[in-house]
Enzyme design. Structure first.
Site, PDB file in Angstrom:
ATOM      1  N   ASP A 261       2.710   2.468   7.695  1.00 25.56           N
ATOM      2  CA  ASP A 261       1.344   1.885   7.273  1.00 25.56           C
ATOM      3  C   ASP A 261       1.354   0.834   6.594  1.00 25.56           C
ATOM      4  O   ASP A 261       1.435  -0.031   5.375  1.00 25.56           O
ATOM      5  CB  ASP A 261       0.451   2.667   6.947  1.00 25.56           C
TER       6      ASP A 261
ATOM      7  N   ASP B  93       1.292  -1.505   0.061  1.00 23.26           N
ATOM      8  CA  ASP B  93      -0.175  -0.043   0.333  1.00 23.26           C
ATOM      9  C   ASP B  93       0.295   1.117  -0.071  1.00 23.26           C
ATOM     10  O   ASP B  93       0.532   2.400   0.819  1.00 23.26           O
ATOM     11  CB  ASP B  93      -1.191  -0.395   1.073  1.00 23.26           C
TER      12      ASP B  93
HETATM   13  N1  LIG Z   1       4.900   6.832  13.568  1.00 19.67           N
HETATM   14  C1  LIG Z   1       4.556   7.805  13.678  1.00 19.67           C
HETATM   15  N2  LIG Z   1       4.414   9.084  13.716  1.00 19.67           N
HETATM   16  C2  LIG Z   1       4.236   9.654  13.788  1.00 19.67           C
HETATM   17  N3  LIG Z   1       2.441   9.668  12.795  1.00 19.67           N
HETATM   18  C3  LIG Z   1       2.665   8.706  12.544  1.00 19.67           C
HETATM   19  C4  LIG Z   1       3.039   7.638  12.684  1.00 19.67           C
HETATM   20  N4  LIG Z   1       1.819   6.623  12.120  1.00 19.67           N
HETATM   21  C5  LIG Z   1       1.207   6.947  11.852  1.00 19.67           C
HETATM   22  N5  LIG Z   1       0.555   8.458  12.041  1.00 19.67           N
HETATM   23  C6  LIG Z   1       0.315   9.752  11.427  1.00 19.67           C
HETATM   24  O1  LIG Z   1      -0.918   8.532  11.336  1.00 19.67           O
HETATM   25  C7  LIG Z   1      -1.466   8.446   9.865  1.00 19.67           C
HETATM   26  C8  LIG Z   1      -2.672   7.194   9.582  1.00 19.67           C
HETATM   27  O2  LIG Z   1      -0.917   6.021  10.039  1.00 19.67           O
HETATM   28  P1  LIG Z   1      -1.210   4.929   8.781  1.00 19.67           P
HETATM   29  O3  LIG Z   1      -0.909   5.238   7.824  1.00 19.67           O
HETATM   30  O4  LIG Z   1      -0.303   4.104   9.304  1.00 19.67           O
HETATM   31  O5  LIG Z   1      -3.134   4.743   9.363  1.00 19.67           O
HETATM   32  P2  LIG Z   1      -4.301   4.469   8.362  1.00 19.67           P
HETATM   33  O6  LIG Z   1      -4.634   3.095   8.916  1.00 19.67           O
HETATM   34  O7  LIG Z   1      -3.722   4.710   6.880  1.00 19.67           O
HETATM   35  O8  LIG Z   1      -5.182   5.036   9.094  1.00 19.67           O
HETATM   36  P3  LIG Z   1      -6.470   5.399   7.580  1.00 19.67           P
HETATM   37  O9  LIG Z   1      -7.417   4.729   7.453  1.00 19.67           O
HETATM   38  O10 LIG Z   1      -6.610   6.943   7.507  1.00 19.67           O
HETATM   39  O11 LIG Z   1      -5.088   5.279   5.798  1.00 19.67           O
HETATM   40  C9  LIG Z   1      -0.783   8.816   9.132  1.00 19.67           C
HETATM   41  O12 LIG Z   1      -0.723   9.449   7.718  1.00 19.67           O
HETATM   42  C10 LIG Z   1       0.512   9.465  10.093  1.00 19.67           C
HETATM   43  O13 LIG Z   1       0.323  11.257   9.489  1.00 19.67           O
HETATM   44 MG   LIG Z   2      -2.098   5.073   5.783  1.00 21.99          MG
END
Ligand SMILES: Nc1ncnc2c1ncn2[C@@H]1O[C@H](COP(=O)(O)OP(=O)(O)OP(=O)(O)O)[C@@H](O)[C@H]1O
Ligand SMILES: [Mg+2]
Length: 263
Positions: free
Chosen positions: A218, A201
């Site tokens: 992610d 992804d």
């Molecule tokens: N380790 C981290 N440090 C700082 N910010 C983070 C971190 N992990 C995630 N984020 C923030 O949180 C957001 C969502 O995280 P992630 O992409 O892992 O989740 P997701 O499952 O894709 O959520 P979504 O349903 O919104 O797509 C990221 O775009 C980022 O802004």
């Molecule tokens: Mg994401």
């Protein structure tokens, strides 16, 4: 702000329940969507998990929402040393459990057949933790994973010392696109050759621009190389990166990216 201090660690069910009620009613979480987030994320079981995690030293305070997504919310937390951590909490109810099941089934690391929705989500979070660990140990710049339990994952916070999270590449295009592109393709190669994983992804949405260094996030859906859809996912990742970097002014075909990863 929710403090998970020592005196709260031995809460009985009843106390946890009333703590949850307090969270809901007092809107202790910072951010506009506080009330919605608190009631959606902190069901009784999740709150219990958070209290248990507070015994690991990796979490003493939950302080504000970084992101509210479809399946998971990401919070900013503080560990016992007052360093920032990122806390990703999956919601059982809104998780795409069919997709999770499909990805998990083809992965030899997960032998058990899972039919229960909660079990599947827990395996998914465990998969994200293990994928992060494998990637991190292979030298791919990802948030360092600290601990995971049930639907909660605690990892390195990517952001500045004031606690501002790094923006995604989508939000903050690179100042030096070619340099950024080369680093990302190098990480894709490391992920493939060393960690033996395909992200699945990858795009500007799932790469943080941390002071002009790419940090890949992610990684829950990442699959091992012998997963039936590994090749298809790798091609899609290459197409996404090619497309996103075209917008930043770097031209490359998906085929060129694939060659750099696999040769
Ligand atoms: N380790 C981290 N440090 C700082 N910010 C983070 C971190 N992990 C995630 N984020 C923030 O949180 C957001 C969502 O995280 P992630 O992409 O892992 O989740 P997701 O499952 O894709 O959520 P979504 O349903 O919104 O797509 C990221 O775009 C980022 O802004
Ligand atoms: Mg994401």
């Amino acid at each position: 702000m929710i403090t998970l201090s020592a005196d709260k660690k031995d809460k009985t069910f009843h106390e946890i329940d009333s703590a949850l009620e307090r969270v809901k009613s007092e809107k202790r979480l910072k951010g506009v969507e506080d009330r919605r987030v608190a009631s959606e994320v902190f069901d009784k079981r999740t709150l219990e998990v958070l209290y248990k995690l507070s015994n690991t030293g990796y979490l003493s305070i939950l302080d504000g929402v970084i992101s509210t997504g479809k399946e998971a919310n990401v919070f900013k937390g503080l560990d016992d040393h007052d360093d920032f951590v990122a806390v990703k909490i999956y919601r059982i109810a809104t998780s795409d459990f069919k997709k999770m099941q499909y990805y998990i089934q083809g992965d030899p690391r997960f032998k058990v057949k899972m039919s229960n929705k909660r079990q599947v989500v827990h395996a998914w979070v465990n998969k994200e933790f293990r994928n992060l660990k494998r990637a991190y140990e292979s030298g791919v710049r990802v948030p360092r994973p600290f601990v995971s339990r049930e639907n909660v994952l605690i990892m390195e916070f990517i952001g500045d010392s004031e606690g501002n999270p790094a923006p995604t590449l989508k939000e903050a295009p690179p100042l030096h696109p070619r340099k950024m592109f080369d680093k990302i393709v190098y990480y894709m190669r490391l992920l493939y050759k060393m960690a033996r994983l395909v992200h699945g992804d990858l795009s500007a949405f799932n790469i943080l621009n941390f002071e002009e260094e790419p940090v890949i996030i992610d990684i829950s859906q990442a699959v091992v190389l012998d997963h039936p859809i590994a090749e298809e996912l790798l091609e899609r990742d290459a197409r996404n990166i090619s497309r996103d970097f075209k917008r930043f002014g770097v031209s490359s075909t998906p085929q060129e990216i694939l060659e750099k990863i696999m040769d």
